[in-house]
Scaffold this motif. Structure first.
Motif, PDB file in Angstrom:
ATOM      1  N   THR A   1      59.390  17.312  42.921  1.00  0.00           N
ATOM      2  CA  THR A   1      60.410  17.205  43.965  1.00  0.00           C
ATOM      3  C   THR A   1      61.560  16.358  43.436  1.00  0.00           C
ATOM      4  O   THR A   1      61.544  15.889  42.298  1.00  0.00           O
ATOM      5  CB  THR A   1      59.840  16.535  45.239  1.00  0.00           C
TER       6      THR A   1
ATOM      7  N   ILE B   1      58.644  17.743  49.819  1.00  0.00           N
ATOM      8  CA  ILE B   1      57.379  18.011  50.503  1.00  0.00           C
ATOM      9  C   ILE B   1      57.604  18.318  51.980  1.00  0.00           C
ATOM     10  O   ILE B   1      57.023  19.253  52.526  1.00  0.00           O
ATOM     11  CB  ILE B   1      56.417  16.820  50.321  1.00  0.00           C
TER      12      ILE B   1
ATOM     13  N   PRO C   1      49.453  12.441  48.544  1.00  0.00           N
ATOM     14  CA  PRO C   1      49.811  13.292  47.403  1.00  0.00           C
ATOM     15  C   PRO C   1      49.851  12.500  46.106  1.00  0.00           C
ATOM     16  O   PRO C   1      50.109  11.287  46.095  1.00  0.00           O
ATOM     17  CB  PRO C   1      51.203  13.801  47.772  1.00  0.00           C
TER      18      PRO C   1
ATOM     19  N   GLU D   1      51.568  23.181  47.760  1.00  0.00           N
ATOM     20  CA  GLU D   1      50.162  22.760  47.802  1.00  0.00           C
ATOM     21  C   GLU D   1      49.947  21.738  48.917  1.00  0.00           C
ATOM     22  O   GLU D   1      48.901  21.720  49.565  1.00  0.00           O
ATOM     23  CB  GLU D   1      49.732  22.187  46.448  1.00  0.00           C
ATOM     24  N   MET D   2      50.934  20.879  49.131  1.00  0.00           N
ATOM     25  CA  MET D   2      50.851  19.927  50.241  1.00  0.00           C
ATOM     26  C   MET D   2      50.953  20.661  51.567  1.00  0.00           C
ATOM     27  O   MET D   2      50.250  20.328  52.538  1.00  0.00           O
ATOM     28  CB  MET D   2      51.965  18.889  50.130  1.00  0.00           C
TER      29      MET D   2
ATOM     30  N   ASP E   1      51.471  13.301  42.018  1.00  0.00           N
ATOM     31  CA  ASP E   1      52.817  13.643  41.543  1.00  0.00           C
ATOM     32  C   ASP E   1      53.153  15.084  41.903  1.00  0.00           C
ATOM     33  O   ASP E   1      52.386  16.004  41.613  1.00  0.00           O
ATOM     34  CB  ASP E   1      52.910  13.458  40.025  1.00  0.00           C
ATOM     35  N   PHE E   2      54.315  15.272  42.539  1.00  0.00           N
ATOM     36  CA  PHE E   2      54.785  16.595  42.908  1.00  0.00           C
ATOM     37  C   PHE E   2      56.183  16.819  42.359  1.00  0.00           C
ATOM     38  O   PHE E   2      56.978  15.878  42.233  1.00  0.00           O
ATOM     39  CB  PHE E   2      54.789  16.766  44.431  1.00  0.00           C
TER      40      PHE E   2
ATOM     41  N   GLY F   1      54.732  17.717  37.943  1.00  0.00           N
ATOM     42  CA  GLY F   1      53.893  17.645  39.133  1.00  0.00           C
ATOM     43  C   GLY F   1      53.614  18.998  39.762  1.00  0.00           C
ATOM     44  O   GLY F   1      54.176  20.029  39.387  1.00  0.00           O
ATOM     45  N   MET F   2      52.731  18.980  40.755  1.00  0.00           N
ATOM     46  CA  MET F   2      52.356  20.186  41.473  1.00  0.00           C
ATOM     47  C   MET F   2      53.501  20.670  42.360  1.00  0.00           C
ATOM     48  O   MET F   2      54.423  19.911  42.680  1.00  0.00           O
ATOM     49  CB  MET F   2      51.104  19.910  42.320  1.00  0.00           C
ATOM     50  N   HIS F   3      53.400  21.926  42.785  1.00  0.00           N
ATOM     51  CA  HIS F   3      54.429  22.482  43.674  1.00  0.00           C
ATOM     52  C   HIS F   3      54.201  21.963  45.099  1.00  0.00           C
ATOM     53  O   HIS F   3      53.056  21.872  45.553  1.00  0.00           O
ATOM     54  CB  HIS F   3      54.360  24.010  43.663  1.00  0.00           C
ATOM     55  N   PRO F   4      55.275  21.610  45.817  1.00  0.00           N
ATOM     56  CA  PRO F   4      55.139  21.093  47.189  1.00  0.00           C
ATOM     57  C   PRO F   4      54.372  22.010  48.141  1.00  0.00           C
ATOM     58  O   PRO F   4      53.833  21.541  49.146  1.00  0.00           O
ATOM     59  CB  PRO F   4      56.591  20.925  47.643  1.00  0.00           C
TER      60      PRO F   4
ATOM     61  N   GLY G   1      46.213  16.373  44.708  1.00  0.00           N
ATOM     62  CA  GLY G   1      46.776  16.072  43.401  1.00  0.00           C
ATOM     63  C   GLY G   1      45.919  16.664  42.309  1.00  0.00           C
ATOM     64  O   GLY G   1      44.928  17.361  42.569  1.00  0.00           O
TER      65      GLY G   1
END
Length: 267
Positions: free
Chosen positions: A177, A14, A172, A217-218, A174-175, A212-215, A238
């Motif tokens: 990473t 992230i 956040p 997005e953070m 779950d991402f 999880g989502m792609h970093p 999230g």
């Protein structure tokens, strides 16, 4: 004038994504890492900082101020994970994760606040976790560190508002990473009373991270916060159910909510 941004824990995951996106958008970004020489092909400056060593924190902050004359944004991202049953996890490892996730973040805030006060402006973004809003089985200590940072941020926000400084949290879910690699994992002891349930939950945690989502997005969320004139104190990034779980905790009876979590984690 391009804003000057300091981001801790920017060598991967992230933090690296936030640093890359902000740098690409024209910000003067200084990322930090305990071993900055190990990272190549980046679009931002990477400097040495270990949140467990106050002298390295101060040197990094002084370096940024010396070069840029100001410091507009701190993204307090450096942290570590910890998993394990409370009964089986060494207390020294519990203290270590608090030192990193809570006291390390506090020491970085203390280092940047004098400069932000002097320029009568600044933004501190503390990266917490949706896990900090609830006690999760086998992640209770991690949840506790992030929940504590949320509360400290709320209090500090009121203290520094008079100096034109905003303090916000971004939590956040779950991402995707490599956070699992940096966690302290309490071993699954052969004679542990928690052997079966802990192992199944470790497998579930790893699956959640992989899905999880792609970093980025953070990174987008941080960029939006920086460009908000009056930012909120709490942000969550999230999937729908991760964010909805916080709402459910507020409205459901404690034991009903506990039962939902236990069903989810197959306990």
């Amino acid at each position: 004038m391009s804003k000057v941004v300091l981001i801790t824990g920017a060598s991967s995951g992230i933090g690296k994504s936030i640093a890359t996106v902000l740098s690409d958008k024209g910000y003067k970004v200084y990322g930090t890492s305990r071993n900055p020489k190990n990272l190549e092909k980046i679009s931002f400056k990477l400097i040495a900082l270990d949140v467990l060593k106050v002298d390295t924190i101060q040197r990094a902050v002084d370096l940024v101020i010396q070069k840029e004359g100001r410091l507009d944004v701190l993204v307090n991202n450096a942290g570590m994970g910890i998993t394990g049953p409370l009964e089986d996890t060494p207390t020294d490892e519990m203290r270590a994760v608090f030192n990193t996730n809570l006291f390390g973040a506090i020491d970085v805030m203390k280092a940047v606040l004098p400069q932000m006060r002097s320029q009568q402006s600044g933004l501190i973004i503390n990266v917490t976790s949706i896990a900090g809003y609830m006690g999760l089985p086998f992640r209770g200590l991690y949840s506790a560190t992030k929940g504590a940072l949320e509360i400290v941020s709320e209090a500090t926000s009121m203290e520094v508002k008079q100096f034109g400084i905003n303090v916000v949290n971004i939590a956040p879910g779950d991402f995707a990473t490599n956070i699992a690699e940096g966690r302290y994992h309490t071993p699954v002891f052969e004679n542990s009373a928690y052997k079966k349930t802990y192992q199944s939950n470790l497998d579930l945690m790893d699956a959640h991270v992989d899905e999880g989502m792609h970093p980025k997005e953070m990174a987008k969320a941080v960029f939006n916060i920086i460009n908000t004139k009056k930012p909120k104190i709490h942000y969550k990034v999230g999937k729908f159910m991760e964010k909805f779980s916080i709402i459910l905790k507020r409205i459901l009876p404690d034991r009903v909510y506990e039962k939902l979590l236990m069903n989810h984690y197959k306990l």
